[in-house]
Design an enzyme around this catalytic site. Structure first.
Site: not given
Ligand code: AMP
Length: 275
Positions: A31, A34, A145-146
């Site tokens: 999204h 990412h 930072k999420k």
């Molecule tokens: P995930 O696919 O959920 O493991 O996330 C991959 C990376 O994207 C991680 O470093 C998350 O912290 C980052 N991420 C996920 N959602 C957000 C968001 N809404 N804003 C910024 N970074 C995000």
């Protein structure tokens, strides 16, 4: 854009890249959150590697590993359009081995908040991130930072294990109503999505209290909990810690994170704000 599925093959390709490498690890269902990491990596490096891997070792028994959203084709398109050089989508057998050694999260920081609710979760996160760092040997790696506690623990791993990578924290991307973007938002019904706004609203409430000069952690937490309990189905925690994830009694401006975790319906959501 090259799509690589084998860890050893990527390691070989990486060795021949001349220039800086920015790395963005993800679990896919990409999204705009990412995408903001990928864009930043694109701006700051000669090469961008993105990984998509729904890492089984960071899911606990009974969690959503099987139903975690998977959108391979759409993800490939997003990465192509964002100018990614290499998309790493490892097969499980190229990245995990039988009876392999483990990396353990720190006993305190790894077992509070998310680690208390999901014991062992961070062992799995650090294990896969260590592998991915060793395969891609990036100059810079981008994290949101999420997932603030994850970011803190990865930063600690880089320090404790003398890794040669710069961790770049990236701002939380939200939708127009303030809901932090997350692959898990796909589980929410329309009605739940409305109630999910209470997380970011509670964080705003906390931040507003700080802006008014209220620095007492207990008072802020109580006010936020009261607000959240009106909308969420189960509140896991409201926490106020310093950037090292240590408990504090007074908000230290410039060194504090307010975090919330709550269920809306059956979906567990997390969000935070850096003060
Ligand atoms: P995930 O696919 O959920 O493991 O996330 C991959 C990376 O994207 C991680 O470093 C998350 O912290 C980052 N991420 C996920 N959602 C957000 C968001 N809404 N804003 C910024 N970074 C995000």
């Amino acid at each position: 854009m090259e799509i690589i599925k084998d860890a050893k093959e990527l390691k070989k390709i990486r060795k021949n890249l001349k220039g800086s490498v920015g790395f963005v690890p993800t679990m896919g269902a990409l999204h705009d959150g990412h995408l903001s990491l990928i864009k930043r990596a694109r701006e700051e490096n000669d090469f961008v590697i993105v990984s998509i891997f729904v890492n089984p070792t960071q899911f606990l028994e009974g969690e959503d590993l099987d139903k975690y959203p998977r959108k391979e084709q759409a993800d490939i398109e997003i990465c192509k359009r964002a100018g990614v050089d290499i998309l790493f989508m490892p097969t499980i057998n190229s990245i995990y081995f039988k009876d392999e050694l483990k990396i353990l999260a720190p006993q305190i920081r790894g077992y509070i908040l998310e680690g208390a609710k999901r014991p062992g979760h961070f062992d799995g996160v650090l294990q896969i991130v260590m592998k991915l760092f060793n395969i891609t040997t990036p100059n810079r790696a981008y994290f949101g930072k999420k997932d603030a506690q994850q970011l803190a623990l990865i930063t600690q791993m880089v320090h404790d294990y003398f890794l040669d990578v710069e961790i770049i924290p990236c701002e939380i991307v939200r939708d127009e109503n303030g809901l932090a973007l997350s692959s898990r938002n796909a589980y929410l019904s329309k009605e739940e999505k409305k109630r999910a706004l209470s997380l970011s609203q509670a964080l705003k409430l906390g931040a507003n209290m700080v802006a008014k000069g209220i620095l007492n952690v207990k008072a802020i937490k109580e006010a936020m909990e009261k607000e959240l309990l009106k909308s969420v189905d189960k509140l896991d925690y409201v926490a106020i810690v310093n950037r090292a994830f240590e408990e504090i009694e007074q908000v230290e401006i410039g060194n504090t994170i307010i975090l919330v975790a709550a269920y809306v319906g059956t979906t567990r959501l997390i969000d935070n704000i850096w003060i």
